[in-house]
Design a protein around this motif. Structure first.
Motif, PDB file in Angstrom:
ATOM      1  N   SER A  95       9.158   9.295   6.812  1.00 39.55           N
ATOM      2  CA  SER A  95       8.217   9.932   5.886  1.00 39.55           C
ATOM      3  C   SER A  95       8.130   9.149   4.583  1.00 39.55           C
ATOM      4  O   SER A  95       7.051   8.997   4.006  1.00 39.55           O
ATOM      5  N   MET A  96       9.264   8.656   4.122  1.00 39.93           N
ATOM      6  CA  MET A  96       9.280   7.886   2.893  1.00 39.93           C
ATOM      7  C   MET A  96       8.428   6.628   3.041  1.00 39.93           C
ATOM      8  O   MET A  96       7.629   6.293   2.159  1.00 39.93           O
ATOM      9  N   LEU A  97       8.569   5.929   4.171  1.00 37.09           N
ATOM     10  CA  LEU A  97       7.789   4.713   4.384  1.00 37.09           C
ATOM     11  C   LEU A  97       6.297   5.014   4.449  1.00 37.09           C
ATOM     12  O   LEU A  97       5.475   4.246   3.940  1.00 37.09           O
ATOM     13  N   GLU A  98       5.931   6.147   5.048  1.00 34.41           N
ATOM     14  CA  GLU A  98       4.518   6.517   5.122  1.00 34.41           C
ATOM     15  C   GLU A  98       3.946   6.767   3.732  1.00 34.41           C
ATOM     16  O   GLU A  98       2.810   6.389   3.436  1.00 34.41           O
ATOM     17  N   LEU A  99       4.726   7.406   2.844  1.00 33.34           N
ATOM     18  CA  LEU A  99       4.267   7.661   1.478  1.00 33.34           C
ATOM     19  C   LEU A  99       4.215   6.368   0.669  1.00 33.34           C
ATOM     20  O   LEU A  99       3.304   6.158  -0.134  1.00 33.34           O
ATOM     21  N   ILE A 100       5.204   5.499   0.876  1.00 28.76           N
ATOM     22  CA  ILE A 100       5.250   4.235   0.143  1.00 28.76           C
ATOM     23  C   ILE A 100       3.998   3.408   0.409  1.00 28.76           C
ATOM     24  O   ILE A 100       3.502   2.701  -0.476  1.00 28.76           O
ATOM     25  N   GLU A 101       3.445   3.511   1.618  1.00 29.77           N
ATOM     26  CA  GLU A 101       2.259   2.726   1.973  1.00 29.77           C
ATOM     27  C   GLU A 101       1.064   3.041   1.083  1.00 29.77           C
ATOM     28  O   GLU A 101       0.132   2.245   0.990  1.00 29.77           O
ATOM     29  N   LYS A 102       1.077   4.192   0.406  1.00 24.76           N
ATOM     30  CA  LYS A 102      -0.045   4.600  -0.440  1.00 24.76           C
ATOM     31  C   LYS A 102       0.084   4.081  -1.868  1.00 24.76           C
ATOM     32  O   LYS A 102      -0.805   4.283  -2.687  1.00 24.76           O
ATOM     33  N   LEU A 103       1.189   3.412  -2.176  1.00 25.10           N
ATOM     34  CA  LEU A 103       1.417   2.904  -3.530  1.00 25.10           C
ATOM     35  C   LEU A 103       0.809   1.514  -3.687  1.00 25.10           C
ATOM     36  O   LEU A 103       0.364   0.893  -2.724  1.00 25.10           O
ATOM     37  N   SER A 104       0.830   0.994  -4.918  1.00 28.13           N
ATOM     38  CA  SER A 104       0.371  -0.373  -5.161  1.00 28.13           C
ATOM     39  C   SER A 104       1.338  -1.340  -4.470  1.00 28.13           C
ATOM     40  O   SER A 104       2.507  -1.001  -4.225  1.00 28.13           O
ATOM     41  N   PRO A 105       0.879  -2.560  -4.156  1.00 31.78           N
ATOM     42  CA  PRO A 105       1.759  -3.520  -3.469  1.00 31.78           C
ATOM     43  C   PRO A 105       3.084  -3.768  -4.189  1.00 31.78           C
ATOM     44  O   PRO A 105       4.138  -3.833  -3.553  1.00 31.78           O
ATOM     45  N   GLU A 106       3.052  -3.887  -5.507  1.00 29.71           N
ATOM     46  CA  GLU A 106       4.297  -4.176  -6.235  1.00 29.71           C
ATOM     47  C   GLU A 106       5.229  -2.970  -6.236  1.00 29.71           C
ATOM     48  O   GLU A 106       6.443  -3.114  -6.146  1.00 29.71           O
ATOM     49  N   GLN A 107       4.656  -1.766  -6.335  1.00 30.92           N
ATOM     50  CA  GLN A 107       5.488  -0.563  -6.255  1.00 30.92           C
ATOM     51  C   GLN A 107       6.101  -0.439  -4.861  1.00 30.92           C
ATOM     52  O   GLN A 107       7.267  -0.059  -4.712  1.00 30.92           O
TER      53      GLN A 107
END
Length: 213
Positions: free
Chosen positions: A147-159
């Motif tokens: 779930s964390m990886l799925e949410l991370i995908e929505k952030l900016s590339p550097e984030q």
């Protein structure tokens, strides 16, 4: 390198990498001895360094570029760069793995730039004395790794890069800063904003779920 393992989603699964205790062959002392031997041309030491780091490098690149084919190609390039450059490696404050991840990161950024997908995020100085927000960290800790990886995908590339290196591969801020060629303050700032964004996503998802019949 002969006998190279194939990029395998099971072996290189980003969700399962970096969270367990290091086995003896990955200890700092053992890696240091391997690097010293590799710098003297010991092929077996180079092979072992490759085998030790392959899964994590492939997993990191798979998370970064989002597809297996490019991740395999960039992983191969990373270890070719290691072969070419290990003679110039010098032990400093960061571990050998951070140096290797820096090579992988630079290759991934070159890959993105070729496709015009990377726009550096504006750096905002960290407020003096600011701490990592506990609410955001608690929200992260409450998530399953997938779930964390799925949410991370929505952030900016550097984030994405910062949170992936910190929470998936367990690098400390100092090592993340060296890998991404930024200051620790910039890393903390990116992490702060990324965690705040994730916290908002989680809160919104929870609110939506609670309103469903």
């Amino acid at each position: 390198m002969s006998g190279s393992p194939q990029a395998n989603p099971g072996n290189g699964d980003p969700v399962s990498s970096g969270a367990t205790e290091k086995p003896a062959r990955e200890s700092t002392d053992h890696i240091r001895k391997l690097v010293d031997r590799a710098q003297k041309g010991d092929r077996s030491a180079l092979e072992e360094l490759y085998l030790i780091h392959f899964d994590r490098i492939y997993s990191y690149l798979h998370v970064s570029v989002g597809n297996r084919h490019d991740a395999e190609d960039l992983t191969t390039q990373t270890f070719l760069k290691m072969l070419e450059s290990i003679g110039r490696f010098r032990w400093q404050s960061a571990p050998f793995s951070a140096w290797l991840f820096r090579i992988a990161h630079n290759l991934a950024m070159d890959h993105f730039r070729a496709r015009k997908r990377v726009q550096p995020e504006e750096e905002v100085p960290e407020a003096p004395g600011s701490e990592e927000p506990s609410a955001e960290l608690e929200a992260m800790q409450s998530l399953g790794r997938q779930s964390m990886l799925e949410l991370i995908e929505k952030l900016s590339p550097e984030q994405q890069q910062v949170l992936t290196l910190k929470f998936v591969f367990n690098f400390p801020n100092a090592d993340v800063a060296k890998i991404l060629d930024k200051t620790e303050g910039a890393i903390k700032s990116l992490q702060h904003r990324a965690l705040a964004s994730l916290h908002r996503q989680i809160a919104t998802s929870s609110e939506t779920a609670s309103q469903e019949p």
